[in-house]
Design a protein around this motif. Sequence first.
Motif, PDB file in Angstrom:
ATOM      1  N   PRO A 221       0.828  -1.216   0.000  1.00 34.45           N
ATOM      2  CA  PRO A 221       0.000   0.000   0.000  1.00 34.45           C
ATOM      3  C   PRO A 221       0.861   1.265   0.000  1.00 34.45           C
ATOM      4  N   MET A 222       0.566   2.147  -0.944  1.00 37.08           N
ATOM      5  CA  MET A 222       1.306   3.406  -1.043  1.00 37.08           C
ATOM      6  C   MET A 222       0.591   4.307  -2.048  1.00 37.08           C
ATOM      7  N   SER A 223       0.517   5.575  -1.755  1.00 39.47           N
ATOM      8  CA  SER A 223      -0.042   6.511  -2.738  1.00 39.47           C
ATOM      9  C   SER A 223       0.634   7.862  -2.608  1.00 39.47           C
ATOM     10  N   LEU A 224       0.554   8.620  -3.693  1.00 44.81           N
ATOM     11  CA  LEU A 224       1.137   9.954  -3.752  1.00 44.81           C
ATOM     12  C   LEU A 224       0.110  10.931  -4.312  1.00 44.81           C
ATOM     13  N   THR A 225       0.112  12.122  -3.772  1.00 45.15           N
ATOM     14  CA  THR A 225      -0.569  13.247  -4.415  1.00 45.15           C
ATOM     15  C   THR A 225       0.523  14.245  -4.783  1.00 45.15           C
ATOM     16  N   LEU A 226       0.663  14.482  -6.074  1.00 41.39           N
ATOM     17  CA  LEU A 226       1.679  15.400  -6.580  1.00 41.39           C
ATOM     18  C   LEU A 226       1.004  16.699  -6.982  1.00 41.39           C
ATOM     19  N   PHE A 227       1.669  17.829  -6.725  1.00 43.14           N
ATOM     20  CA  PHE A 227       1.084  19.099  -7.145  1.00 43.14           C
ATOM     21  C   PHE A 227       2.178  20.133  -7.367  1.00 43.14           C
ATOM     22  N   LYS A 228       1.843  21.128  -8.170  1.00 40.34           N
ATOM     23  CA  LYS A 228       2.782  22.201  -8.444  1.00 40.34           C
ATOM     24  C   LYS A 228       3.128  22.905  -7.130  1.00 40.34           C
ATOM     25  N   PRO A 229       4.391  23.274  -6.945  1.00 45.61           N
ATOM     26  CA  PRO A 229       4.837  23.827  -5.662  1.00 45.61           C
ATOM     27  C   PRO A 229       4.007  25.009  -5.158  1.00 45.61           C
ATOM     28  N   GLU A 230       3.532  25.839  -6.073  1.00 42.20           N
ATOM     29  CA  GLU A 230       2.779  27.023  -5.656  1.00 42.20           C
ATOM     30  C   GLU A 230       1.413  26.679  -5.059  1.00 42.20           C
ATOM     31  N   LEU A 231       0.988  25.414  -5.225  1.00 43.77           N
ATOM     32  CA  LEU A 231      -0.296  24.989  -4.663  1.00 43.77           C
ATOM     33  C   LEU A 231      -0.156  24.424  -3.251  1.00 43.77           C
ATOM     34  N   ASP A 232       1.048  24.346  -2.737  1.00 45.79           N
ATOM     35  CA  ASP A 232       1.279  23.739  -1.427  1.00 45.79           C
ATOM     36  C   ASP A 232       0.858  24.708  -0.318  1.00 45.79           C
ATOM     37  N   MET A 233      -0.473  24.771  -0.106  1.00 41.70           N
ATOM     38  CA  MET A 233      -1.034  25.687   0.878  1.00 41.70           C
ATOM     39  C   MET A 233      -1.492  24.971   2.146  1.00 41.70           C
ATOM     40  N   TRP A 234      -1.102  23.725   2.318  1.00 43.16           N
ATOM     41  CA  TRP A 234      -1.490  22.971   3.510  1.00 43.16           C
ATOM     42  C   TRP A 234      -0.910  23.610   4.769  1.00 43.16           C
ATOM     43  N   GLU A 235      -1.704  23.626   5.824  1.00 45.28           N
ATOM     44  CA  GLU A 235      -1.189  23.936   7.154  1.00 45.28           C
ATOM     45  C   GLU A 235      -0.543  22.663   7.700  1.00 45.28           C
ATOM     46  N   VAL A 236       0.390  22.817   8.615  1.00 43.84           N
ATOM     47  CA  VAL A 236       1.085  21.660   9.186  1.00 43.84           C
ATOM     48  C   VAL A 236       0.069  20.720   9.846  1.00 43.84           C
ATOM     49  N   GLY A 237       0.066  19.464   9.414  1.00 44.87           N
ATOM     50  CA  GLY A 237      -0.820  18.453   9.985  1.00 44.87           C
ATOM     51  C   GLY A 237      -2.267  18.564   9.557  1.00 44.87           C
ATOM     52  N   GLU A 238      -2.569  19.415   8.580  1.00 43.75           N
ATOM     53  CA  GLU A 238      -3.967  19.622   8.175  1.00 43.75           C
ATOM     54  C   GLU A 238      -4.564  18.394   7.511  1.00 43.75           C
ATOM     55  N   HIS A 239      -3.733  17.596   6.866  1.00 42.75           N
ATOM     56  CA  HIS A 239      -4.179  16.323   6.294  1.00 42.75           C
ATOM     57  C   HIS A 239      -3.146  15.277   6.708  1.00 42.75           C
ATOM     58  N   ASN A 240      -3.577  14.278   7.444  1.00 43.39           N
ATOM     59  CA  ASN A 240      -2.609  13.278   7.904  1.00 43.39           C
ATOM     60  C   ASN A 240      -3.223  11.886   7.887  1.00 43.39           C
ATOM     61  N   GLY A 241      -2.491  10.925   8.403  1.00 37.53           N
ATOM     62  CA  GLY A 241      -2.947   9.541   8.427  1.00 37.53           C
ATOM     63  C   GLY A 241      -1.874   8.655   9.033  1.00 37.53           C
ATOM     64  N   THR A 242      -2.306   7.659   9.800  1.00 34.98           N
ATOM     65  CA  THR A 242      -1.363   6.810  10.524  1.00 34.98           C
ATOM     66  C   THR A 242      -0.437   6.039   9.595  1.00 34.98           C
ATOM     67  N   PHE A 243      -0.945   5.630   8.442  1.00 31.60           N
ATOM     68  CA  PHE A 243      -0.163   4.756   7.559  1.00 31.60           C
ATOM     69  C   PHE A 243       0.317   5.458   6.288  1.00 31.60           C
ATOM     70  N   ARG A 244       0.596   6.759   6.396  1.00 32.93           N
ATOM     71  CA  ARG A 244       1.078   7.483   5.219  1.00 32.93           C
ATOM     72  C   ARG A 244       2.581   7.324   5.035  1.00 32.93           C
ATOM     73  N   GLY A 245       3.266   6.682   5.968  1.00 28.47           N
ATOM     74  CA  GLY A 245       4.709   6.481   5.835  1.00 28.47           C
ATOM     75  C   GLY A 245       5.056   5.011   5.785  1.00 28.47           C
ATOM     76  N   ASN A 246       4.683   4.334   4.704  1.00 21.46           N
ATOM     77  CA  ASN A 246       4.922   2.892   4.576  1.00 21.46           C
ATOM     78  C   ASN A 246       6.343   2.661   4.065  1.00 21.46           C
ATOM     79  N   ASN A 247       7.281   2.546   4.991  1.00 20.60           N
ATOM     80  CA  ASN A 247       8.685   2.469   4.606  1.00 20.60           C
ATOM     81  C   ASN A 247       9.040   1.251   3.753  1.00 20.60           C
ATOM     82  N   PRO A 248       8.501   0.056   4.034  1.00 17.05           N
ATOM     83  CA  PRO A 248       8.774  -1.058   3.113  1.00 17.05           C
ATOM     84  C   PRO A 248       8.347  -0.749   1.678  1.00 17.05           C
TER      85      PRO A 248
END
Length: 420
Positions: free
Chosen positions: A279-306
């Motif tokens: 399991p792994m997914s990415l959301t890619l976007f142009k740098p100027e669209l990076d308007m997220w506040e810190v921690g505004e969208h998160n999830g326990t399993f967003r860092g699947n290192n394997p």
Amino acid sequence: MTITAPDLSVFEERESNVRSYCRDWPAVFDRAQGSHLYDERGRPYLDFFAGAGALNYGHNNPVLKRALLDYLERDGITHGLDMASAAKRSFLEAFEHYALRPRDLSYTVMFPGPTGTNAVEAALKLARKVTGRETIVSFTNAFHGMSLGALAVTGNAFKRAGAGVPLVHGAPMPFDRYLDGQVPDFLWFERLLEDKGSGLNKPAAVIVETVQGEGGINVARAQWLRQLAALCKRHGMLLIIDDIQMGCGRTGAFFSFEEAGVVPDIVTLSKSISGYGLPMSLTLFKPELDMWEVGEHNGTFRGNNPAFVTATAALATYWKDDQTQKQTQAHAEQVERSLQTICAERADASYRGRGLAWGIEFTNPEQASAVCARAFEHGLLLETSGALSEVVKLLPPLSISSGELEEGLSILARVVAETR
């Protein structure tokens, strides 16, 4: 020879009615390698399904498996949320080196959660946050996921009904050739945008698949995609390309939109980005669209290192040059020749596709289901797609050999001839 039916009792007694693939393929699968799965009795099945597109490099790919085993054996980080890790760093560096830089793309990378629908939800939220608008335009026969936001931009009535609540803030438009060329492209869409009495609130974004996989292998023309990108730019709407099933080389190039020469504002990737089915997914976007506040969208399993480990190995192995793309293009020609022959003998069938995503549409939807059922009996895994399950869908691994591909196409030809 009498074949004893597999014991499926525990699945039927304990698993929910929602299960689906196991109903079409009544076998207990035990292991898999390359382009084949094997049931617990050792019977092989040639896989033209590839984990619904999550296994572009085949089952238990030896290069990726070795990288994963080495990482686990040295007690590499498994769960890390969004903490910095050596595995994540290696992936980000590889993704930039093999996927972004060669295509002159400078996307910011977001890890929204482990599934495709997580990536879509993040894309929709970001588009609304950036623009301050609510409406998202999608297209007929689209499929973008099973969570509420993604369902709101999905076309299938059966899947939408499962939400149990109104699905709002979405507006469907005709996909390419939906009206059989009777109306100029985007005439209706642009008229609604310009008419103050149309009732269409100015959209935040448009989300589209370049090839609709679940919708029936509906292929958007490059010209149509370019016109859509231009329309979005004229009206200040963000363009989101859902590359969850058709990305990572499924259509030939790494990103399915490359052929059209468009640069989306936001791109969603999942399924084969991990390379190994993790399991792994990415959301890619142009740098100027990076308007997220810190921690505004998160999830326990967003860092699947394997998954970072196998994704890095996949990029370095299959995208270091253009050989994967060339092989996919050669395989596409092989598939198209075969489907042309198959459909020439059936007045009720037609084919379409791109790269290694193809479909045979039957005028009688029951024929598609019958073909898939008969193919299973011959040891070939196929699924249906389309609003009425009228399309037999071919989605073999990109790593399949020409011989294995020919074997599967021969079985397909045989079962199509047998199913009338």
